[in-house]
Scaffold this motif. Structure first.
Motif, mmCIF file in Angstrom:
data_model
loop_
_atom_site.group_PDB
_atom_site.id
_atom_site.type_symbol
_atom_site.label_atom_id
_atom_site.label_comp_id
_atom_site.label_asym_id
_atom_site.label_seq_id
_atom_site.Cartn_x
_atom_site.Cartn_y
_atom_site.Cartn_z
ATOM 1 N N ASP A 28 0.858 -1.184 0.000
ATOM 2 C CA ASP A 28 0.000 0.000 0.000
ATOM 3 C C ASP A 28 0.893 1.234 0.000
ATOM 4 O O ASP A 28 1.451 1.607 1.021
ATOM 5 N N THR A 29 1.017 1.850 -1.166
ATOM 6 C CA THR A 29 1.877 3.028 -1.275
ATOM 7 C C THR A 29 1.027 4.293 -1.342
ATOM 8 O O THR A 29 -0.164 4.247 -1.670
ATOM 9 N N ALA A 30 1.649 5.390 -1.059
ATOM 10 C CA ALA A 30 0.957 6.678 -1.112
ATOM 11 C C ALA A 30 0.560 7.027 -2.543
ATOM 12 O O ALA A 30 -0.485 7.646 -2.773
ATOM 13 N N ALA A 31 1.372 6.607 -3.515
ATOM 14 C CA ALA A 31 1.052 6.887 -4.919
ATOM 15 C C ALA A 31 -0.216 6.157 -5.345
ATOM 16 O O ALA A 31 -1.040 6.708 -6.075
ATOM 17 N N GLU A 32 -0.389 4.920 -4.869
ATOM 18 C CA GLU A 32 -1.597 4.173 -5.215
ATOM 19 C C GLU A 32 -2.829 4.759 -4.541
ATOM 20 O O GLU A 32 -3.906 4.806 -5.129
ATOM 21 N N GLU A 33 -2.682 5.185 -3.295
ATOM 22 C CA GLU A 33 -3.820 5.795 -2.610
ATOM 23 C C GLU A 33 -4.183 7.145 -3.212
ATOM 24 O O GLU A 33 -5.343 7.539 -3.188
ATOM 25 N N ALA A 34 -3.215 7.846 -3.766
ATOM 26 C CA ALA A 34 -3.499 9.121 -4.420
ATOM 27 C C ALA A 34 -4.339 8.903 -5.674
ATOM 28 O O ALA A 34 -5.193 9.733 -6.011
ATOM 29 N N LYS A 35 -4.112 7.797 -6.359
ATOM 30 C CA LYS A 35 -4.897 7.488 -7.564
ATOM 31 C C LYS A 35 -6.349 7.190 -7.236
ATOM 32 O O LYS A 35 -7.237 7.430 -8.046
ATOM 33 N N THR A 36 -6.600 6.645 -6.044
ATOM 34 C CA THR A 36 -7.964 6.233 -5.689
ATOM 35 C C THR A 36 -8.632 7.177 -4.698
ATOM 36 O O THR A 36 -9.682 6.848 -4.149
ATOM 37 N N GLY A 37 -8.040 8.307 -4.459
ATOM 38 C CA GLY A 37 -8.664 9.273 -3.560
ATOM 39 C C GLY A 37 -8.472 8.948 -2.089
ATOM 40 O O GLY A 37 -9.327 9.256 -1.266
ATOM 41 N N GLY A 38 -7.378 8.294 -1.753
ATOM 42 C CA GLY A 38 -7.086 7.986 -0.352
ATOM 43 C C GLY A 38 -7.697 6.692 0.149
ATOM 44 O O GLY A 38 -7.690 6.423 1.342
ATOM 45 N N ILE A 39 -8.246 5.901 -0.731
ATOM 46 C CA ILE A 39 -8.874 4.634 -0.349
ATOM 47 C C ILE A 39 -7.956 3.488 -0.760
ATOM 48 O O ILE A 39 -7.418 3.475 -1.858
ATOM 49 N N ASN A 40 -7.779 2.535 0.130
ATOM 50 C CA ASN A 40 -7.010 1.347 -0.219
ATOM 51 C C ASN A 40 -7.949 0.398 -0.973
ATOM 52 O O ASN A 40 -8.625 -0.446 -0.398
ATOM 53 N N ILE A 41 -8.000 0.565 -2.269
ATOM 54 C CA ILE A 41 -8.972 -0.132 -3.102
ATOM 55 C C ILE A 41 -8.753 -1.641 -3.128
ATOM 56 O O ILE A 41 -9.714 -2.403 -3.290
ATOM 57 N N ASN A 42 -7.518 -2.084 -2.957
ATOM 58 C CA ASN A 42 -7.254 -3.521 -2.958
ATOM 59 C C ASN A 42 -7.935 -4.216 -1.784
ATOM 60 O O ASN A 42 -8.526 -5.284 -1.943
ATOM 61 N N ILE A 43 -7.863 -3.599 -0.618
ATOM 62 C CA ILE A 43 -8.506 -4.211 0.552
ATOM 63 C C ILE A 43 -10.022 -4.221 0.379
ATOM 64 O O ILE A 43 -10.678 -5.231 0.627
ATOM 65 N N TRP A 44 -10.598 -3.101 -0.035
ATOM 66 C CA TRP A 44 -12.053 -3.042 -0.161
ATOM 67 C C TRP A 44 -12.575 -3.953 -1.265
ATOM 68 O O TRP A 44 -13.622 -4.596 -1.105
ATOM 69 N N SER A 45 -11.854 -4.042 -2.366
ATOM 70 C CA SER A 45 -12.261 -4.968 -3.423
ATOM 71 C C SER A 45 -12.124 -6.410 -2.957
ATOM 72 O O SER A 45 -12.982 -7.253 -3.248
ATOM 73 N N GLY A 46 -11.054 -6.699 -2.237
ATOM 74 C CA GLY A 46 -10.848 -8.045 -1.715
ATOM 75 C C GLY A 46 -11.923 -8.449 -0.716
ATOM 76 O O GLY A 46 -12.419 -9.574 -0.741
ATOM 77 N N ILE A 47 -12.300 -7.526 0.155
ATOM 78 C CA ILE A 47 -13.364 -7.811 1.122
ATOM 79 C C ILE A 47 -14.687 -8.045 0.402
ATOM 80 O O ILE A 47 -15.444 -8.959 0.738
ATOM 81 N N GLY A 48 -14.964 -7.234 -0.616
ATOM 82 C CA GLY A 48 -16.193 -7.423 -1.387
ATOM 83 C C GLY A 48 -16.225 -8.763 -2.109
ATOM 84 O O GLY A 48 -17.234 -9.468 -2.091
ATOM 85 N N MET A 49 -15.103 -9.126 -2.719
ATOM 86 C CA MET A 49 -15.044 -10.414 -3.419
ATOM 87 C C MET A 49 -15.159 -11.577 -2.440
ATOM 88 O O MET A 49 -15.823 -12.578 -2.727
#
Length: 83
Positions: A28-49
């Protein structure tokens, strides 16, 4: 036992969900969170799946596929007795 696609879909979604959760926790890098608006999209997508996978697997357990009742084949002895 009958083939049930829900088991395959649940297993695939579950495995992808676990991979995304692990990726979100480890990478989880700051550059990736900047792309998604501060959301760790990998965790939320993983939890949803993982939640959808769990729903599929519970569905398989609660509503299993039941083979249709088959009538035994008619033999020559049976057909002559009916006439």
């Amino acid at each position: 036992m009958l083939f049930d696609i829900r088991t395959i879909v649940g297993a695939l979604l579950g495995s992808y969900g676990v991979i995304l959760i692990i990726t979100g926790l480890v990478h989880d890098t700051a550059a990736e969170e900047a792309k998604t608006g501060g959301i760790n999209i990998n965790i939320w997508s993983g939890i949803g799946m993982a939640a959808v996978a769990l729903a599929f697997l519970v569905w398989v357990l609660l509503r299993p596929v039941v083979p249709p009742n088959r009538e035994p084949p008619i033999t020559e002895e049976d057909s002559s007795a009916e006439v």
